[in-house]
Scaffold this active site. Structure first.
Site, PDB file in Angstrom:
ATOM      1  N   GLU A  76       0.824  -1.199   0.000  1.00  0.00           N
ATOM      2  CA  GLU A  76       0.000   0.000   0.000  1.00  0.00           C
ATOM      3  C   GLU A  76       0.867   1.262   0.000  1.00  0.00           C
ATOM      4  O   GLU A  76       0.435   2.323   0.410  1.00  0.00           O
ATOM      5  CB  GLU A  76      -0.961  -0.011   1.203  1.00  0.00           C
ATOM      6  CG  GLU A  76      -0.348   0.280   2.544  1.00  0.00           C
ATOM      7  CD  GLU A  76       0.481  -0.847   3.168  1.00  0.00           C
ATOM      8  OE1 GLU A  76       1.129  -0.587   4.184  1.00  0.00           O
ATOM      9  OE2 GLU A  76       0.506  -1.970   2.635  1.00  0.00           O
ATOM     10  N   GLU A  77       2.079   1.138  -0.499  1.00  0.00           N
ATOM     11  CA  GLU A  77       2.993   2.274  -0.541  1.00  0.00           C
ATOM     12  C   GLU A  77       3.113   2.833  -1.951  1.00  0.00           C
ATOM     13  O   GLU A  77       3.084   2.097  -2.932  1.00  0.00           O
ATOM     14  CB  GLU A  77       4.375   1.872  -0.033  1.00  0.00           C
ATOM     15  CG  GLU A  77       4.371   1.508   1.438  1.00  0.00           C
ATOM     16  CD  GLU A  77       5.740   1.107   1.947  1.00  0.00           C
ATOM     17  OE1 GLU A  77       6.698   1.018   1.140  1.00  0.00           O
ATOM     18  OE2 GLU A  77       5.854   0.881   3.150  1.00  0.00           O
TER      19      GLU A  77
END
Length: 111
Positions: free
Chosen positions: A36-37
């Site tokens: 989720e980066e």
């Protein structure tokens, strides 16, 4: 993913990516870097401008996402080092932001 399932998680990631992209200039770049980066490159931006952009994105995500999303960020300036070192020093700042309570921006000191 744990709360809403993988399909909803994927939809949320796409929405977050779109919101980030629509909030940047045409010369800027956004990449999904991991889970989720995201990695955002802001050419021709100084540290203050990049930090302001990160804070603006953090606020916009908190206001517009459903379910609510928080954002932690590390912001640094490229100093001529190779890409791996540049990403590592920025990633270190990201982990510093997470360690200090999340939903915040940590930036390179002394620049």
């Amino acid at each position: 993913n744990d709360t809403y399932g993988h399909l909803q998680g994927d939809i949320l990631l796409k929405n977050v990516a779109g919101l980030i992209r629509s909030s940047l200039r045409k010369v800027d770049f956004v990449f999904r870097y991991g889970g989720e980066e995201f990695l955002v490159l802001l050419p021709s931006s100084d540290l203050q401008m990049a930090s302001s952009t990160a804070d603006r994105l953090r606020e916009k995500l908190a206001e517009t996402t459903d379910p609510k999303v928080t954002m932690s960020a590390g912001v640094s300036i490229w100093s001529g080092e190779d890409a791996t070192h540049f990403i590592q020093k920025t990633d270190h700042l990201l982990y510093e932001a997470k360690g200090r309570g999340k939903n915040r921006v940590e930036f390179q000191k002394g620049s």
